[in-house]
Design a protein around this motif. Structure first.
Motif, PDB file in Angstrom:
ATOM      1  N   THR A   1       5.107 -15.141   5.571  1.00  0.00           N
ATOM      2  CA  THR A   1       3.958 -14.789   6.122  1.00  0.00           C
ATOM      3  C   THR A   1       3.448 -13.366   6.497  1.00  0.00           C
ATOM      4  OG1 THR A   1       4.223 -17.151   7.147  1.00  0.00           O
ATOM      5  CG2 THR A   1       2.442 -15.612   8.108  1.00  0.00           C
ATOM      6  N   TYR A   2       4.506 -12.642   7.028  1.00  0.00           N
ATOM      7  CA  TYR A   2       4.385 -11.524   7.249  1.00  0.00           C
ATOM      8  C   TYR A   2       3.819 -10.375   6.269  1.00  0.00           C
ATOM      9  CZ  TYR A   2       6.951 -12.437  11.496  1.00  0.00           C
ATOM     10  OH  TYR A   2       7.599 -12.735  12.776  1.00  0.00           O
ATOM     11  N   HIS A   3       4.671 -10.800   4.991  1.00  0.00           N
ATOM     12  CA  HIS A   3       4.403 -10.192   3.846  1.00  0.00           C
ATOM     13  C   HIS A   3       2.953 -10.633   3.294  1.00  0.00           C
ATOM     14  CE1 HIS A   3       7.913  -7.553   3.683  1.00  0.00           C
ATOM     15  NE2 HIS A   3       8.731  -8.692   3.892  1.00  0.00           N
ATOM     16  N   SER A   4       2.726 -11.782   3.318  1.00  0.00           N
ATOM     17  CA  SER A   4       1.119 -11.863   2.817  1.00  0.00           C
ATOM     18  C   SER A   4       0.167 -11.198   3.639  1.00  0.00           C
ATOM     19  CB  SER A   4       1.096 -13.460   3.126  1.00  0.00           C
ATOM     20  OG  SER A   4       1.023 -14.079   4.404  1.00  0.00           O
ATOM     21  N   TRP A   5       0.210 -11.112   4.755  1.00  0.00           N
ATOM     22  CA  TRP A   5      -0.661 -10.441   5.789  1.00  0.00           C
ATOM     23  C   TRP A   5      -0.672  -8.828   5.255  1.00  0.00           C
ATOM     24  CZ3 TRP A   5       1.234 -12.072  11.179  1.00  0.00           C
ATOM     25  CH2 TRP A   5       1.056 -13.646  11.354  1.00  0.00           C
ATOM     26  N   LEU A   6       0.512  -8.481   5.184  1.00  0.00           N
ATOM     27  CA  LEU A   6       0.773  -6.986   4.731  1.00  0.00           C
ATOM     28  C   LEU A   6       0.130  -6.757   3.064  1.00  0.00           C
ATOM     29  CD1 LEU A   6       4.204  -6.322   5.846  1.00  0.00           C
ATOM     30  CD2 LEU A   6       2.361  -5.265   6.899  1.00  0.00           C
TER      31      LEU A   6
ATOM     32  N   ALA B   1      -3.612  -4.387  -0.804  1.00  0.00           N
ATOM     33  CA  ALA B   1      -4.558  -4.620  -1.820  1.00  0.00           C
ATOM     34  C   ALA B   1      -6.125  -4.041  -1.596  1.00  0.00           C
ATOM     35  CB  ALA B   1      -4.594  -6.238  -2.199  1.00  0.00           C
ATOM     36  N   ARG B   2      -6.314  -3.569  -0.379  1.00  0.00           N
ATOM     37  CA  ARG B   2      -7.590  -3.086  -0.090  1.00  0.00           C
ATOM     38  C   ARG B   2      -7.965  -1.684  -0.628  1.00  0.00           C
ATOM     39  NH1 ARG B   2      -7.783  -4.658   6.353  1.00  0.00           N
ATOM     40  NH2 ARG B   2      -7.992  -7.078   5.917  1.00  0.00           N
ATOM     41  N   PRO B   3      -9.280  -1.383  -1.023  1.00  0.00           N
ATOM     42  CA  PRO B   3      -9.435  -0.198  -1.879  1.00  0.00           C
ATOM     43  C   PRO B   3      -8.897   0.976  -0.872  1.00  0.00           C
ATOM     44  CG  PRO B   3     -11.139  -1.721  -2.066  1.00  0.00           C
ATOM     45  CD  PRO B   3     -10.238  -2.325  -1.049  1.00  0.00           C
ATOM     46  N   GLY B   4      -8.438   1.915  -1.438  1.00  0.00           N
ATOM     47  CA  GLY B   4      -8.262   3.236  -0.627  1.00  0.00           C
ATOM     48  C   GLY B   4      -6.992   3.026   0.480  1.00  0.00           C
ATOM     49  N   ALA B   5      -6.049   1.960   0.421  1.00  0.00           N
ATOM     50  CA  ALA B   5      -4.882   1.725   0.999  1.00  0.00           C
ATOM     51  C   ALA B   5      -3.966   2.830   0.754  1.00  0.00           C
ATOM     52  CB  ALA B   5      -4.086   0.329   0.681  1.00  0.00           C
ATOM     53  N   ARG B   6      -3.366   3.387   2.016  1.00  0.00           N
ATOM     54  CA  ARG B   6      -2.748   4.733   1.972  1.00  0.00           C
ATOM     55  C   ARG B   6      -1.093   4.187   1.286  1.00  0.00           C
ATOM     56  NH1 ARG B   6      -3.076   8.533   5.286  1.00  0.00           N
ATOM     57  NH2 ARG B   6      -0.903   8.875   5.836  1.00  0.00           N
ATOM     58  N   ARG B   7      -0.465   3.012   1.550  1.00  0.00           N
ATOM     59  CA  ARG B   7       0.649   2.796   1.227  1.00  0.00           C
ATOM     60  C   ARG B   7       0.941   1.722   0.332  1.00  0.00           C
ATOM     61  NH1 ARG B   7       3.916   7.386   2.466  1.00  0.00           N
ATOM     62  NH2 ARG B   7       2.898   8.371   4.350  1.00  0.00           N
ATOM     63  N   SER B   8       2.052   1.380  -0.144  1.00  0.00           N
ATOM     64  CA  SER B   8       2.375  -0.001  -0.876  1.00  0.00           C
ATOM     65  C   SER B   8       3.832  -0.264  -0.206  1.00  0.00           C
ATOM     66  CB  SER B   8       2.675   0.306  -2.390  1.00  0.00           C
ATOM     67  OG  SER B   8       3.669   1.234  -2.705  1.00  0.00           O
ATOM     68  N   ARG B   9       4.242  -1.599  -0.451  1.00  0.00           N
ATOM     69  CA  ARG B   9       5.361  -2.126   0.094  1.00  0.00           C
ATOM     70  C   ARG B   9       6.630  -1.144   0.100  1.00  0.00           C
ATOM     71  NH1 ARG B   9       7.037  -8.276  -0.355  1.00  0.00           N
ATOM     72  NH2 ARG B   9       5.028  -8.562   0.046  1.00  0.00           N
TER      73      ARG B   9
ATOM     74  N   GLU C   1       0.039  -7.624  16.100  1.00  0.00           N
ATOM     75  CA  GLU C   1       0.483  -8.932  16.268  1.00  0.00           C
ATOM     76  C   GLU C   1      -0.094 -10.050  15.380  1.00  0.00           C
ATOM     77  OE1 GLU C   1       2.954  -8.918  20.548  1.00  0.00           O
ATOM     78  OE2 GLU C   1       0.764  -9.228  20.630  1.00  0.00           O
ATOM     79  N   GLY C   2      -1.331  -9.757  15.432  1.00  0.00           N
ATOM     80  CA  GLY C   2      -2.139 -10.814  14.640  1.00  0.00           C
ATOM     81  C   GLY C   2      -2.171 -10.646  13.203  1.00  0.00           C
ATOM     82  N   PRO C   3      -2.578 -11.605  12.346  1.00  0.00           N
ATOM     83  CA  PRO C   3      -2.797 -11.160  10.704  1.00  0.00           C
ATOM     84  C   PRO C   3      -3.580 -10.149  10.575  1.00  0.00           C
ATOM     85  CG  PRO C   3      -3.631 -13.408  11.586  1.00  0.00           C
ATOM     86  CD  PRO C   3      -2.854 -12.949  12.679  1.00  0.00           C
ATOM     87  N   LYS C   4      -4.678 -10.298  11.200  1.00  0.00           N
ATOM     88  CA  LYS C   4      -5.943  -9.135  10.875  1.00  0.00           C
ATOM     89  C   LYS C   4      -5.308  -7.750  11.037  1.00  0.00           C
ATOM     90  CE  LYS C   4      -9.784 -12.273  11.335  1.00  0.00           C
ATOM     91  NZ  LYS C   4     -11.214 -12.492  11.899  1.00  0.00           N
ATOM     92  N   ASN C   5      -4.653  -7.715  12.205  1.00  0.00           N
ATOM     93  CA  ASN C   5      -4.093  -6.390  13.090  1.00  0.00           C
ATOM     94  C   ASN C   5      -3.019  -5.935  11.758  1.00  0.00           C
ATOM     95  OD1 ASN C   5      -4.716  -4.056  14.215  1.00  0.00           O
ATOM     96  ND2 ASN C   5      -3.598  -4.840  16.094  1.00  0.00           N
ATOM     97  N   VAL C   6      -2.231  -6.684  11.446  1.00  0.00           N
ATOM     98  CA  VAL C   6      -1.052  -6.308  10.487  1.00  0.00           C
ATOM     99  C   VAL C   6      -1.693  -6.049   9.304  1.00  0.00           C
ATOM    100  CG1 VAL C   6       0.970  -7.324   9.342  1.00  0.00           C
ATOM    101  CG2 VAL C   6       0.501  -8.093  11.600  1.00  0.00           C
ATOM    102  N   ALA C   7      -2.720  -6.672   8.699  1.00  0.00           N
ATOM    103  CA  ALA C   7      -3.326  -6.160   7.496  1.00  0.00           C
ATOM    104  C   ALA C   7      -3.903  -5.032   7.621  1.00  0.00           C
ATOM    105  CB  ALA C   7      -4.312  -7.205   7.017  1.00  0.00           C
ATOM    106  N   LEU C   8      -4.583  -4.595   8.543  1.00  0.00           N
ATOM    107  CA  LEU C   8      -4.990  -3.353   8.783  1.00  0.00           C
ATOM    108  C   LEU C   8      -4.112  -2.216   9.021  1.00  0.00           C
ATOM    109  CD1 LEU C   8      -7.707  -1.807   9.682  1.00  0.00           C
ATOM    110  CD2 LEU C   8      -7.036  -1.884  12.105  1.00  0.00           C
ATOM    111  N   ALA C   9      -2.899  -2.414   9.424  1.00  0.00           N
ATOM    112  CA  ALA C   9      -1.692  -1.545   9.399  1.00  0.00           C
ATOM    113  C   ALA C   9      -1.540  -1.291   8.069  1.00  0.00           C
ATOM    114  CB  ALA C   9      -0.627  -1.992  10.219  1.00  0.00           C
ATOM    115  N   ALA C  10      -1.102  -2.090   7.188  1.00  0.00           N
ATOM    116  CA  ALA C  10      -1.078  -1.748   5.837  1.00  0.00           C
ATOM    117  C   ALA C  10      -2.162  -1.095   5.207  1.00  0.00           C
ATOM    118  CB  ALA C  10      -0.768  -3.275   5.051  1.00  0.00           C
ATOM    119  N   GLU C  11      -3.216  -1.431   5.699  1.00  0.00           N
ATOM    120  CA  GLU C  11      -4.503  -0.632   4.900  1.00  0.00           C
ATOM    121  C   GLU C  11      -4.443   1.052   5.470  1.00  0.00           C
ATOM    122  OE1 GLU C  11      -9.019  -0.628   4.515  1.00  0.00           O
ATOM    123  OE2 GLU C  11      -8.096  -2.045   5.693  1.00  0.00           O
ATOM    124  N   ILE C  12      -4.420   1.176   6.598  1.00  0.00           N
ATOM    125  CA  ILE C  12      -4.622   2.693   6.860  1.00  0.00           C
ATOM    126  C   ILE C  12      -3.407   3.256   7.707  1.00  0.00           C
ATOM    127  CG2 ILE C  12      -6.991   1.664   7.400  1.00  0.00           C
ATOM    128  CD1 ILE C  12      -6.584   1.801  10.524  1.00  0.00           C
ATOM    129  N   ALA C  13      -2.217   2.704   7.793  1.00  0.00           N
ATOM    130  CA  ALA C  13      -1.313   3.370   8.480  1.00  0.00           C
ATOM    131  C   ALA C  13      -0.187   3.431   7.652  1.00  0.00           C
ATOM    132  CB  ALA C  13      -0.743   2.332   9.863  1.00  0.00           C
TER     133      ALA C  13
END
Length: 344
Positions: free
Chosen positions: A201-206, A211-219, A174-186
């Motif tokens: 706003t959601y897409h900026s968090w994602l 953009a983080r190194p090693g991210a599993r997915r893209s949009r 739900e929070g921006p840090k957790n949403v960004a984490l989802a985009a990185e590792i999930a």
């Protein structure tokens, strides 16, 4: 965009008519079936029970509470259901909140983002089955060490070979840090209170996570499976009023008075003053009044309520906002078929 049926978690008693709903959803071409848990019914038992009657729908949890199971126990349940379903399982995880984690499960809530990283890493080690599972992190040390340990723990690999080494994981965030984490590792995100109005706003968090190194997915290959409250009706006022008690519960009655992650979602949507008012009323026992002060526009912001043409238009907006699957909770097989016809 695809449809998933969200069975949710049980109330005081198991729901009726679930078998007919599941059969109708599979027949209508729904993509997925999801179950949830709070502090009553669990998610995996109903998912396996009702999933056994399906052959095509993906079977997901939305969400498993991480503190309810160790990472290896969750990985075991997932690999088991994945085998039984022929590779149709998706694991939806969430950290819940301190009231449930510490009050119901008796586990520490601290550092939820770090705990999530460790949890998912361990699960993926189990499914990869490349080496005995170990973890040197502070939250889920494997083997266990320190004063609580006998020193006899041994790193192990799962006896059962997983059907897939990479079962999809989606995060309820739900929070921006957790949403960004989802985009990185999930592999996907499970938003509970989604509004197309905040898509940028959601897409900026994602995008921060992508953009983080090693991210599993893209949009392009990341799933957004959003819970969607859809009511097809010609009596909008009555339908909107019927949704308000549930919103009041999540806005004002979940968690503790000063730590309610659901309330923070509504604050980020711009409703801080309303959240304060609803919380004060709800926690003073005036639950009916708490529901009554919620304006129709607030319900409309995160729900789709209206006639067929209105619902069809709003579904298109959700798809444009990036939602790949709408998780809906139809009340009858007929509603299942109506919804399926709107996304063809």
């Amino acid at each position: 965009m695809k449809l998933g049926v969200q069975l949710g978690y049980w109330g005081a008693q198991p729901p009726h008519g679930t078998a007919e709903l599941v059969a109708a959803a599979e027949s209508a071409g729904f993509d997925s079936l999801f179950t949830a848990e709070a502090w009553g019914s669990d998610a995996y038992t109903p998912l396996a029970w009702w999933g056994a009657s399906t052959t095509t729908m993906r079977l997901g949890t939305s969400v498993l509470q991480m503190s309810a199971r160790t990472p290896t126990a969750c990985a075991m349940a997932a690999l088991t259901l994945d085998h039984l379903s022929g590779g149709r399982h998706m694991v939806g995880l969430g950290v819940s909140g301190p009231q449930v984690v510490e009050g119901w499960y008796g586990q520490p809530f601290a550092k939820p983002l770090a705990r999530t990283r460790e949890y998912i890493d361990i699960m993926r080690q189990v499914w990869a089955r490349e080496a005995p599972v170990t973890n040197s992190g502070e939250h889920y040390p494997l083997p266990l060490d320190g004063e609580r340990a006998t020193g006899l723990g041994k790193p192990l690999k799962p006896i059962t070979h997983p059907l897939r080494r990479d079962i999809p994981i989606l995060l309820g965030a739900e929070g921006p840090k957790n949403v960004a984490l989802a985009a990185e590792i999930a592999d996907g995100w499970l938003p509970l209170f989604f509004t197309p109005r905040m898509a940028d706003t959601y897409h900026s968090w994602l995008d921060e996570g992508f953009a983080r190194p090693g991210a599993r997915r893209s949009r392009a290959d990341f799933e957004i499976c959003a819970t969607a409250r859809i009511v097809i009706t010609d009596d909008r006022p009555a339908a909107l009023a019927a949704l308000k008690p549930n919103i009041a519960l999540y806005m004002g009655g979940m968690g503790s008075e000063d730590t309610n992650f659901h309330a923070e979602v509504y604050r980020r949507m711009g409703y801080s003053d309303l959240v304060d008012e609803v919380t004060a009323l709800f926690r003073s026992g005036r639950k009916d009044e708490a529901a009554l002060v919620i304006p129709d526009d607030v319900v409309d912001d995160g729900a789709i309520v209206g006639n067929v043409d209105h619902v069809r238009e709003q579904i298109a907006l959700w798809e444009k906002a990036g939602v790949t699957t709408m998780l809906v909770s139809p009340g009858s097989p007929e509603e299942v078929r109506q919804l399926a016809a709107l996304v063809e």
